[in-house]
Motif scaffolding. Structure first.
Motif, mmCIF file in Angstrom:
data_model
loop_
_atom_site.group_PDB
_atom_site.id
_atom_site.type_symbol
_atom_site.label_atom_id
_atom_site.label_comp_id
_atom_site.label_asym_id
_atom_site.label_seq_id
_atom_site.Cartn_x
_atom_site.Cartn_y
_atom_site.Cartn_z
ATOM 1 N N LEU A 102 -0.195 7.677 -2.155
ATOM 2 C CA LEU A 102 0.061 9.036 -2.609
ATOM 3 C C LEU A 102 -1.045 10.003 -2.192
ATOM 4 O O LEU A 102 -0.787 11.175 -1.929
ATOM 5 N N ALA A 103 -2.285 9.525 -2.142
ATOM 6 C CA ALA A 103 -3.381 10.407 -1.734
ATOM 7 C C ALA A 103 -3.196 10.872 -0.296
ATOM 8 O O ALA A 103 -3.460 12.030 0.037
ATOM 9 N N LYS A 125 0.821 -1.205 0.000
ATOM 10 C CA LYS A 125 0.000 0.000 0.000
ATOM 11 C C LYS A 125 0.856 1.257 0.000
ATOM 12 O O LYS A 125 0.412 2.337 0.373
ATOM 13 N N LEU A 126 2.119 1.099 -0.410
ATOM 14 C CA LEU A 126 3.056 2.205 -0.508
ATOM 15 C C LEU A 126 3.398 2.720 0.866
ATOM 16 O O LEU A 126 3.904 1.979 1.681
ATOM 17 N N VAL A 127 3.133 3.982 1.169
ATOM 18 C CA VAL A 127 3.553 4.539 2.437
ATOM 19 C C VAL A 127 2.355 5.133 3.153
ATOM 20 O O VAL A 127 1.315 5.388 2.562
ATOM 21 N N GLY A 128 2.510 5.345 4.431
ATOM 22 C CA GLY A 128 1.439 5.917 5.220
ATOM 23 C C GLY A 128 1.518 7.430 5.263
ATOM 24 O O GLY A 128 2.218 8.061 4.486
ATOM 25 N N GLY A 129 0.805 8.022 6.215
ATOM 26 C CA GLY A 129 0.715 9.476 6.255
ATOM 27 C C GLY A 129 1.040 10.076 7.599
ATOM 28 O O GLY A 129 0.439 11.088 7.977
ATOM 29 N N ASP A 130 1.968 9.503 8.359
ATOM 30 C CA ASP A 130 2.363 10.109 9.623
ATOM 31 C C ASP A 130 3.140 11.400 9.354
ATOM 32 O O ASP A 130 3.986 11.449 8.447
ATOM 33 N N ALA A 145 -12.230 18.931 -0.685
ATOM 34 C CA ALA A 145 -13.129 19.470 -1.711
ATOM 35 C C ALA A 145 -12.537 19.259 -3.098
ATOM 36 O O ALA A 145 -13.249 18.903 -4.050
ATOM 37 N N VAL A 146 -11.230 19.467 -3.228
ATOM 38 C CA VAL A 146 -10.573 19.220 -4.514
ATOM 39 C C VAL A 146 -10.578 17.734 -4.838
ATOM 40 O O VAL A 146 -10.789 17.328 -5.986
ATOM 41 N N ALA A 147 -10.341 16.894 -3.826
ATOM 42 C CA ALA A 147 -10.338 15.453 -4.053
ATOM 43 C C ALA A 147 -11.695 14.957 -4.509
ATOM 44 O O ALA A 147 -11.795 14.052 -5.348
ATOM 45 N N ALA A 148 -12.764 15.546 -3.971
ATOM 46 C CA ALA A 148 -14.108 15.116 -4.354
ATOM 47 C C ALA A 148 -14.388 15.388 -5.822
ATOM 48 O O ALA A 148 -15.152 14.656 -6.464
ATOM 49 N N GLU A 149 -13.769 16.423 -6.381
ATOM 50 C CA GLU A 149 -13.981 16.742 -7.792
ATOM 51 C C GLU A 149 -13.394 15.674 -8.713
ATOM 52 O O GLU A 149 -13.820 15.537 -9.857
ATOM 53 N N THR A 150 -12.399 14.953 -8.223
ATOM 54 C CA THR A 150 -11.780 13.885 -9.019
ATOM 55 C C THR A 150 -12.189 12.501 -8.532
ATOM 56 O O THR A 150 -11.522 11.512 -8.835
ATOM 57 N N ASP A 151 -13.280 12.452 -7.751
ATOM 58 C CA ASP A 151 -13.824 11.186 -7.243
ATOM 59 C C ASP A 151 -12.850 10.445 -6.342
ATOM 60 O O ASP A 151 -12.931 9.215 -6.209
ATOM 61 N N GLU A 152 -11.935 11.147 -5.708
ATOM 62 C CA GLU A 152 -11.063 10.531 -4.713
ATOM 63 C C GLU A 152 -11.736 10.580 -3.357
ATOM 64 O O GLU A 152 -12.514 11.496 -3.069
#
Length: 405
Positions: free
Chosen positions: A193-194, A165-170, A232-239
Protein backbone atom coordinates in the motif's frame (compact mmCIF):
# COMPACT_ATOMS: atom_id res chain seq x y z
CA UNK A 1 -13.89 -24.10 2.94
CA UNK A 2 -14.65 -20.94 0.94
CA UNK A 3 -18.33 -20.69 0.03
CA UNK A 4 -19.62 -20.22 -3.49
CA UNK A 5 -21.16 -16.90 -2.50
CA UNK A 6 -17.78 -15.66 -1.28
CA UNK A 7 -16.15 -16.81 -4.52
CA UNK A 8 -18.69 -14.86 -6.57
CA UNK A 9 -18.06 -11.77 -4.44
CA UNK A 10 -14.35 -11.74 -5.29
CA UNK A 11 -13.17 -10.29 -8.64
CA UNK A 12 -12.22 -12.97 -11.12
CA UNK A 13 -8.62 -11.84 -11.47
CA UNK A 14 -8.11 -11.85 -7.70
CA UNK A 15 -9.56 -15.35 -7.42
CA UNK A 16 -7.11 -16.54 -10.06
CA UNK A 17 -4.19 -14.83 -8.32
CA UNK A 18 -5.10 -16.42 -4.96
CA UNK A 19 -5.98 -19.78 -6.47
CA UNK A 20 -2.91 -21.50 -5.04
CA UNK A 21 -3.94 -20.33 -1.58
CA UNK A 22 -7.65 -21.19 -1.68
CA UNK A 23 -7.66 -24.46 -3.64
CA UNK A 24 -8.34 -26.86 -0.81
CA UNK A 25 -7.96 -30.62 -1.25
CA UNK A 26 -11.23 -32.40 -1.97
CA UNK A 27 -13.01 -34.38 0.70
CA UNK A 28 -12.36 -37.55 -1.25
CA UNK A 29 -8.63 -36.83 -1.37
CA UNK A 30 -8.56 -36.19 2.39
CA UNK A 31 -10.43 -39.44 3.09
CA UNK A 32 -8.11 -41.39 0.80
CA UNK A 33 -5.11 -39.83 2.51
CA UNK A 34 -6.42 -40.73 5.97
CA UNK A 35 -7.29 -44.30 5.04
CA UNK A 36 -3.91 -44.85 3.40
CA UNK A 37 -1.94 -43.52 6.38
CA UNK A 38 -4.09 -45.41 8.86
CA UNK A 39 -3.58 -48.67 7.00
CA UNK A 40 0.16 -48.01 6.86
CA UNK A 41 0.34 -47.29 10.59
CA UNK A 42 -1.75 -50.36 11.42
CA UNK A 43 0.51 -52.50 9.28
CA UNK A 44 3.55 -51.13 11.09
CA UNK A 45 1.88 -51.82 14.40
CA UNK A 46 1.16 -55.42 13.44
CA UNK A 47 4.67 -55.98 12.15
CA UNK A 48 6.46 -54.36 15.07
CA UNK A 49 3.98 -55.19 17.82
CA UNK A 50 4.45 -51.71 19.30
CA UNK A 51 1.00 -50.59 20.44
CA UNK A 52 2.17 -47.18 21.58
CA UNK A 53 3.42 -46.36 18.10
CA UNK A 54 -0.11 -46.47 16.72
CA UNK A 55 -1.36 -43.63 18.89
CA UNK A 56 1.88 -41.70 18.66
CA UNK A 57 1.80 -41.49 14.89
CA UNK A 58 -1.91 -40.80 14.50
CA UNK A 59 -1.71 -37.92 16.96
CA UNK A 60 0.14 -35.87 14.35
CA UNK A 61 -2.37 -36.36 11.51
CA UNK A 62 -4.59 -33.39 12.52
CA UNK A 63 -1.51 -31.13 12.58
CA UNK A 64 -0.73 -32.00 8.95
CA UNK A 65 -4.37 -31.45 7.99
CA UNK A 66 -4.38 -28.03 9.69
CA UNK A 67 -1.62 -26.86 7.36
CA UNK A 68 -3.40 -27.72 4.10
CA UNK A 69 -7.11 -28.44 4.69
CA UNK A 70 -10.28 -26.61 5.69
CA UNK A 71 -11.63 -26.45 9.23
CA UNK A 72 -14.26 -29.18 8.61
CA UNK A 73 -11.62 -31.42 7.03
CA UNK A 74 -9.24 -30.83 9.94
CA UNK A 75 -12.05 -31.53 12.41
CA UNK A 76 -12.85 -34.78 10.60
CA UNK A 77 -9.16 -35.75 10.66
CA UNK A 78 -8.97 -35.08 14.41
CA UNK A 79 -12.06 -37.20 15.06
CA UNK A 80 -10.75 -39.93 12.80
CA UNK A 81 -7.40 -40.05 14.57
CA UNK A 82 -8.98 -40.01 18.03
CA UNK A 83 -11.50 -42.73 17.13
CA UNK A 84 -8.79 -44.92 15.58
CA UNK A 85 -6.65 -44.67 18.67
CA UNK A 86 -9.70 -45.36 20.87
CA UNK A 87 -10.37 -48.58 18.95
CA UNK A 88 -7.05 -49.85 20.18
CA UNK A 89 -8.68 -50.13 23.62
CA UNK A 90 -10.86 -52.87 22.17
CA UNK A 91 -8.32 -54.74 20.08
CA UNK A 92 -5.38 -54.33 22.43
CA UNK A 93 -6.79 -54.56 25.98
CA UNK A 94 -3.39 -55.49 27.40
CA UNK A 95 -2.11 -52.06 26.31
CA UNK A 96 -5.13 -50.22 27.69
CA UNK A 97 -3.21 -47.74 29.81
CA UNK A 98 -0.90 -46.78 26.93
CA UNK A 99 -3.86 -46.47 24.57
CA UNK A 100 -5.73 -44.24 27.02
CA UNK A 101 -2.81 -41.84 27.13
CA UNK A 102 -2.59 -41.93 23.33
CA UNK A 103 -6.33 -41.12 23.05
CA UNK A 104 -5.93 -38.13 25.34
CA UNK A 105 -2.86 -36.84 23.50
CA UNK A 106 -4.53 -37.30 20.11
CA UNK A 107 -7.67 -35.51 21.26
CA UNK A 108 -5.66 -32.55 22.61
CA UNK A 109 -3.58 -32.35 19.43
CA UNK A 110 -6.79 -32.51 17.41
CA UNK A 111 -8.36 -29.56 19.23
CA UNK A 112 -5.18 -27.50 18.90
CA UNK A 113 -4.97 -28.39 15.19
CA UNK A 114 -8.55 -27.26 14.54
CA UNK A 115 -7.88 -23.97 16.32
CA UNK A 116 -4.67 -23.52 14.34
CA UNK A 117 -6.49 -24.23 11.08
CA UNK A 118 -9.15 -21.62 11.91
CA UNK A 119 -6.43 -19.04 12.59
CA UNK A 120 -4.59 -19.87 9.37
CA UNK A 121 -7.68 -19.55 7.21
CA UNK A 122 -8.76 -16.32 8.90
CA UNK A 123 -5.28 -14.89 8.33
CA UNK A 124 -5.31 -15.93 4.65
CA UNK A 125 -8.75 -14.38 4.17
CA UNK A 126 -7.52 -11.13 5.68
CA UNK A 127 -4.55 -11.13 3.31
CA UNK A 128 -6.85 -11.84 0.38
CA UNK A 129 -9.15 -8.94 1.28
CA UNK A 130 -6.15 -6.66 1.71
CA UNK A 131 -4.76 -7.74 -1.67
CA UNK A 132 -8.19 -7.15 -3.18
CA UNK A 133 -8.30 -3.62 -1.78
CA UNK A 134 -4.75 -2.83 -2.82
CA UNK A 135 -5.26 -4.16 -6.34
CA UNK A 136 -8.51 -2.23 -6.73
CA UNK A 137 -6.72 0.95 -5.64
CA UNK A 138 -3.89 0.28 -8.06
CA UNK A 139 -6.21 -0.39 -10.99
CA UNK A 140 -8.29 2.69 -10.19
CA UNK A 141 -5.39 5.02 -11.02
CA UNK A 142 -4.31 3.21 -14.20
CA UNK A 143 -6.63 3.66 -17.14
CA UNK A 144 -7.37 0.51 -19.15
CA UNK A 145 -5.49 0.06 -22.39
CA UNK A 146 -5.57 1.05 -25.22
CA UNK A 147 -5.18 4.82 -24.79
CA UNK A 148 -5.34 7.26 -27.69
CA UNK A 149 -4.31 10.81 -28.50
CA UNK A 150 -4.04 12.66 -31.77
CA UNK A 151 -0.42 11.54 -32.15
CA UNK A 152 -0.08 8.19 -30.38
CA UNK A 153 -1.90 4.93 -29.77
CA UNK A 154 -0.72 3.20 -26.58
CA UNK A 155 -1.48 -0.47 -26.10
CA UNK A 156 0.08 -3.33 -24.22
CA UNK A 157 -0.17 -5.58 -21.19
CA UNK A 158 -0.21 -4.70 -17.52
CA UNK A 159 -0.20 -7.47 -14.90
CA UNK A 160 0.17 -6.49 -11.23
CA UNK A 161 1.89 -8.74 -8.74
CA UNK A 162 -0.49 -10.30 -6.19
CA UNK A 163 1.54 -12.23 -3.68
CA UNK A 164 2.41 -12.04 0.00
CA UNK A 165 3.85 -8.57 -0.45
CA UNK A 166 0.53 -7.48 -1.94
CA UNK A 167 1.04 -5.52 -5.14
CA UNK A 168 3.83 -3.58 -6.74
CA UNK A 169 4.00 -0.01 -7.95
CA UNK A 170 4.27 -0.04 -11.74
CA UNK A 171 2.54 2.98 -13.29
CA UNK A 172 1.82 4.35 -16.74
CA UNK A 173 -0.24 7.13 -18.28
CA UNK A 174 -0.80 9.10 -21.47
CA UNK A 175 -1.83 12.75 -21.67
CA UNK A 176 -2.84 14.88 -24.67
CA UNK A 177 -1.48 18.30 -23.75
CA UNK A 178 -1.22 21.61 -25.64
CA UNK A 179 2.45 20.72 -26.17
CA UNK A 180 1.87 17.30 -27.68
CA UNK A 181 1.43 13.86 -26.19
CA UNK A 182 3.15 13.18 -22.88
CA UNK A 183 3.87 9.57 -21.91
CA UNK A 184 4.82 8.23 -18.49
CA UNK A 185 5.97 4.78 -17.42
CA UNK A 186 7.46 4.21 -13.99
CA UNK A 187 8.18 1.77 -11.20
CA UNK A 188 7.85 2.69 -7.54
CA UNK A 189 10.45 1.22 -5.20
CA UNK A 190 9.00 -1.52 -3.03
CA UNK A 191 5.55 -3.07 -2.90
CA UNK A 192 2.34 -2.83 -0.94
CA UNK A 193 0.00 0.00 0.00
CA UNK A 194 2.87 2.41 0.67
CA UNK A 195 4.09 1.97 -2.91
CA UNK A 196 0.59 2.59 -4.22
CA UNK A 197 0.51 5.84 -2.24
CA UNK A 198 3.59 7.06 -4.11
CA UNK A 199 2.03 5.89 -7.37
CA UNK A 200 -1.06 8.02 -6.62
CA UNK A 201 1.17 11.05 -6.04
CA UNK A 202 3.14 10.61 -9.29
CA UNK A 203 0.12 9.86 -11.48
CA UNK A 204 -1.85 12.81 -10.07
CA UNK A 205 1.07 15.17 -10.58
CA UNK A 206 1.63 13.91 -14.13
CA UNK A 207 -1.99 14.41 -15.17
CA UNK A 208 -1.97 17.96 -13.88
CA UNK A 209 1.55 19.08 -14.85
CA UNK A 210 1.42 17.55 -18.35
CA UNK A 211 -1.03 20.31 -19.34
CA UNK A 212 0.75 23.06 -17.43
CA UNK A 213 4.46 22.59 -18.10
CA UNK A 214 5.67 23.63 -21.55
CA UNK A 215 8.93 21.69 -21.28
CA UNK A 216 9.60 18.07 -20.53
CA UNK A 217 12.13 18.96 -17.82
CA UNK A 218 9.49 21.14 -16.16
CA UNK A 219 7.12 18.18 -16.15
CA UNK A 220 9.76 15.91 -14.61
CA UNK A 221 10.54 18.53 -11.96
CA UNK A 222 6.86 18.52 -11.00
CA UNK A 223 6.97 14.75 -10.63
CA UNK A 224 10.15 15.06 -8.55
CA UNK A 225 8.46 17.56 -6.24
CA UNK A 226 5.47 15.23 -5.83
CA UNK A 227 7.69 12.35 -4.70
CA UNK A 228 9.70 14.58 -2.36
CA UNK A 229 6.52 15.93 -0.74
CA UNK A 230 5.14 12.42 -0.34
CA UNK A 231 8.38 11.23 1.26
CA UNK A 232 8.31 14.18 3.67
CA UNK A 233 4.84 13.17 4.86
CA UNK A 234 5.91 9.52 5.08
CA UNK A 235 8.89 10.46 7.24
CA UNK A 236 6.54 12.03 9.79
CA UNK A 237 4.89 8.64 10.31
CA UNK A 238 8.20 6.72 10.31
CA UNK A 239 7.48 5.13 6.94
CA UNK A 240 10.43 4.54 4.61
CA UNK A 241 11.10 7.05 1.86
CA UNK A 242 10.77 5.72 -1.66
CA UNK A 243 12.01 6.62 -5.12
CA UNK A 244 10.51 6.05 -8.56
CA UNK A 245 12.30 5.05 -11.75
CA UNK A 246 10.55 6.59 -14.73
CA UNK A 247 10.63 7.41 -18.41
CA UNK A 248 8.85 10.59 -19.50
CA UNK A 249 8.41 11.16 -23.23
CA UNK A 250 7.15 14.04 -25.31
CA UNK A 251 5.72 13.19 -28.74
CA UNK A 252 4.29 15.63 -31.25
CA UNK A 253 3.76 15.71 -35.02
CA UNK A 254 7.49 15.91 -35.75
CA UNK A 255 9.51 12.68 -36.24
CA UNK A 256 11.60 13.35 -33.13
CA UNK A 257 10.76 12.29 -29.57
CA UNK A 258 12.03 13.91 -26.38
CA UNK A 259 12.71 11.68 -23.40
CA UNK A 260 13.96 12.11 -19.85
CA UNK A 261 15.22 8.86 -18.34
CA UNK A 262 15.03 8.77 -14.55
CA UNK A 263 16.84 5.48 -13.97
CA UNK A 264 14.35 3.37 -15.95
CA UNK A 265 14.98 0.60 -18.54
CA UNK A 266 15.56 2.11 -21.95
CA UNK A 267 12.87 2.03 -24.64
CA UNK A 268 13.18 -0.13 -27.72
CA UNK A 269 12.31 0.98 -31.26
CA UNK A 270 11.07 -1.88 -33.40
CA UNK A 271 10.86 -1.74 -37.17
CA UNK A 272 12.27 -3.41 -40.28
CA UNK A 273 16.00 -2.77 -40.48
CA UNK A 274 16.09 -0.63 -37.33
CA UNK A 275 18.13 -1.09 -34.14
CA UNK A 276 16.18 -2.32 -31.14
CA UNK A 277 17.58 -0.45 -28.14
CA UNK A 278 17.20 3.33 -28.39
CA UNK A 279 20.63 4.98 -27.95
CA UNK A 280 20.29 7.37 -25.01
CA UNK A 281 22.78 9.08 -22.76
CA UNK A 282 23.41 8.13 -19.16
CA UNK A 283 20.23 7.82 -17.14
CA UNK A 284 19.49 10.43 -14.47
CA UNK A 285 18.72 9.53 -10.88
CA UNK A 286 15.20 8.25 -10.08
CA UNK A 287 12.44 10.59 -8.98
CA UNK A 288 12.89 11.51 -5.34
CA UNK A 289 16.70 11.40 -5.48
CA UNK A 290 17.49 14.36 -7.74
CA UNK A 291 18.91 16.34 -4.81
CA UNK A 292 21.86 13.95 -4.97
CA UNK A 293 22.53 14.67 -8.66
CA UNK A 294 25.42 16.97 -9.65
CA UNK A 295 23.36 18.88 -12.22
CA UNK A 296 19.96 19.34 -13.88
CA UNK A 297 18.21 16.53 -15.70
CA UNK A 298 19.02 16.13 -19.38
CA UNK A 299 16.70 15.60 -22.33
CA UNK A 300 17.56 13.02 -25.00
CA UNK A 301 16.06 12.89 -28.49
CA UNK A 302 15.56 10.11 -31.01
CA UNK A 303 13.53 9.52 -34.16
CA UNK A 304 10.19 7.72 -33.94
CA UNK A 305 9.03 7.40 -37.56
CA UNK A 306 5.58 6.28 -38.61
CA UNK A 307 5.22 2.54 -39.07
CA UNK A 308 7.54 1.64 -36.20
CA UNK A 309 6.66 0.47 -32.72
CA UNK A 310 8.12 1.99 -29.56
CA UNK A 311 8.29 -0.48 -26.70
CA UNK A 312 8.35 0.64 -23.07
CA UNK A 313 8.53 -1.79 -20.15
CA UNK A 314 9.32 -2.08 -16.48
CA UNK A 315 11.94 -4.28 -14.86
CA UNK A 316 9.35 -6.97 -14.24
CA UNK A 317 10.09 -7.94 -17.84
CA UNK A 318 13.80 -7.12 -18.16
CA UNK A 319 14.67 -8.78 -14.83
CA UNK A 320 12.48 -11.87 -15.18
CA UNK A 321 14.65 -14.86 -14.32
CA UNK A 322 14.58 -18.51 -15.23
CA UNK A 323 14.84 -21.14 -12.47
CA UNK A 324 18.62 -21.26 -13.06
CA UNK A 325 18.94 -17.48 -12.58
CA UNK A 326 19.33 -16.36 -16.22
CA UNK A 327 17.76 -13.03 -17.24
CA UNK A 328 15.01 -12.89 -19.84
CA UNK A 329 16.66 -12.23 -23.26
CA UNK A 330 14.45 -9.29 -24.23
CA UNK A 331 16.39 -8.03 -27.25
CA UNK A 332 16.71 -11.54 -28.64
CA UNK A 333 12.95 -12.07 -28.40
CA UNK A 334 12.29 -8.63 -29.88
CA UNK A 335 14.57 -9.37 -32.82
CA UNK A 336 12.51 -12.48 -33.55
CA UNK A 337 9.24 -10.55 -33.32
CA UNK A 338 10.53 -7.65 -35.42
CA UNK A 339 11.04 -9.68 -38.56
CA UNK A 340 9.01 -8.10 -41.37
CA UNK A 341 6.60 -9.93 -43.63
CA UNK A 342 6.91 -9.99 -47.41
CA UNK A 343 4.92 -6.75 -47.51
CA UNK A 344 7.51 -5.05 -45.32
CA UNK A 345 5.30 -4.90 -42.21
CA UNK A 346 6.00 -6.37 -38.81
CA UNK A 347 4.85 -9.94 -38.33
CA UNK A 348 3.01 -9.06 -35.09
CA UNK A 349 0.66 -6.25 -34.21
CA UNK A 350 1.78 -3.99 -31.33
CA UNK A 351 -0.70 -5.58 -28.92
CA UNK A 352 0.19 -9.11 -29.98
CA UNK A 353 3.87 -8.27 -29.54
CA UNK A 354 3.31 -7.11 -25.95
CA UNK A 355 1.17 -10.14 -25.16
CA UNK A 356 3.69 -12.56 -26.63
CA UNK A 357 6.51 -10.96 -24.64
CA UNK A 358 4.47 -11.33 -21.46
CA UNK A 359 3.64 -14.96 -22.22
CA UNK A 360 7.25 -15.76 -23.12
CA UNK A 361 8.58 -14.12 -19.95
CA UNK A 362 6.17 -16.15 -17.81
CA UNK A 363 7.21 -19.33 -19.58
CA UNK A 364 10.88 -18.37 -19.22
CA UNK A 365 10.39 -17.87 -15.47
CA UNK A 366 8.49 -21.19 -15.18
CA UNK A 367 5.25 -19.37 -14.42
CA UNK A 368 6.65 -17.46 -11.44
CA UNK A 369 5.87 -13.75 -11.57
CA UNK A 370 8.45 -11.93 -9.46
CA UNK A 371 7.27 -8.34 -9.92
CA UNK A 372 4.66 -6.18 -11.61
CA UNK A 373 4.93 -6.35 -15.39
CA UNK A 374 4.03 -3.43 -17.63
CA UNK A 375 4.72 -3.76 -21.37
CA UNK A 376 3.56 -0.80 -23.46
CA UNK A 377 3.63 -0.38 -27.23
CA UNK A 378 3.31 3.01 -28.89
CA UNK A 379 2.44 3.64 -32.54
CA UNK A 380 1.93 6.92 -34.29
CA UNK A 381 -1.69 7.37 -35.29
CA UNK A 382 -3.14 8.54 -38.57
CA UNK A 383 -4.64 11.98 -37.90
CA UNK A 384 -7.39 11.19 -40.40
CA UNK A 385 -8.65 8.13 -38.52
CA UNK A 386 -7.22 7.59 -35.04
CA UNK A 387 -10.31 5.71 -33.85
CA UNK A 388 -9.90 3.15 -36.60
CA UNK A 389 -6.33 2.68 -35.38
CA UNK A 390 -7.66 1.57 -32.01
CA UNK A 391 -10.08 -0.87 -33.59
CA UNK A 392 -7.49 -2.37 -35.89
CA UNK A 393 -4.94 -2.69 -33.08
CA UNK A 394 -7.27 -4.72 -30.84
CA UNK A 395 -9.70 -6.20 -33.34
CA UNK A 396 -12.59 -4.17 -31.89
CA UNK A 397 -15.86 -4.21 -33.78
CA UNK A 398 -17.18 -0.94 -35.12
CA UNK A 399 -20.38 -1.58 -33.20
CA UNK A 400 -18.59 -1.90 -29.87
CA UNK A 401 -18.17 1.09 -27.53
CA UNK A 402 -15.26 3.33 -28.39
CA UNK A 403 -12.38 2.61 -25.95
CA UNK A 404 -10.66 5.93 -26.47
CA UNK A 405 -10.65 8.31 -23.48
Amino acid sequence: MASRADERAEPADLRRAADRRTRWPSNGAVLLWLVGLTVLILALDVLTGAGVRLGGLLAFLPAFAAAFCTVPQTTFTACWATATVALSLIYQPHHRSDAAVAVLVTAVFGVLSVLGCRYRIRHENELLRLRSTATAMQRSILRPLPLLTGQVLMDGVYEPLQEDKLVGGDIYDLAASPYGTRVLIGDVQGKGLAAIGVAFAVIGSFREAAHREATLTGLVEALEDAVVRHNAVAAETDEPERFVTALVLGIDTTPGVEVVNCGHPRPCLIGPGMPLSVPLGDADLPLGLHSLAPGPRSVDRFDFPAGTTLLLCTDGLTEARSPDGALFPLEERLAAGARPTAAGRLAQSPHDLAQSLYDESRGFAAGLQQDDIAILTLRRTDPAGPRDAVRSARGISRRSPDPSP
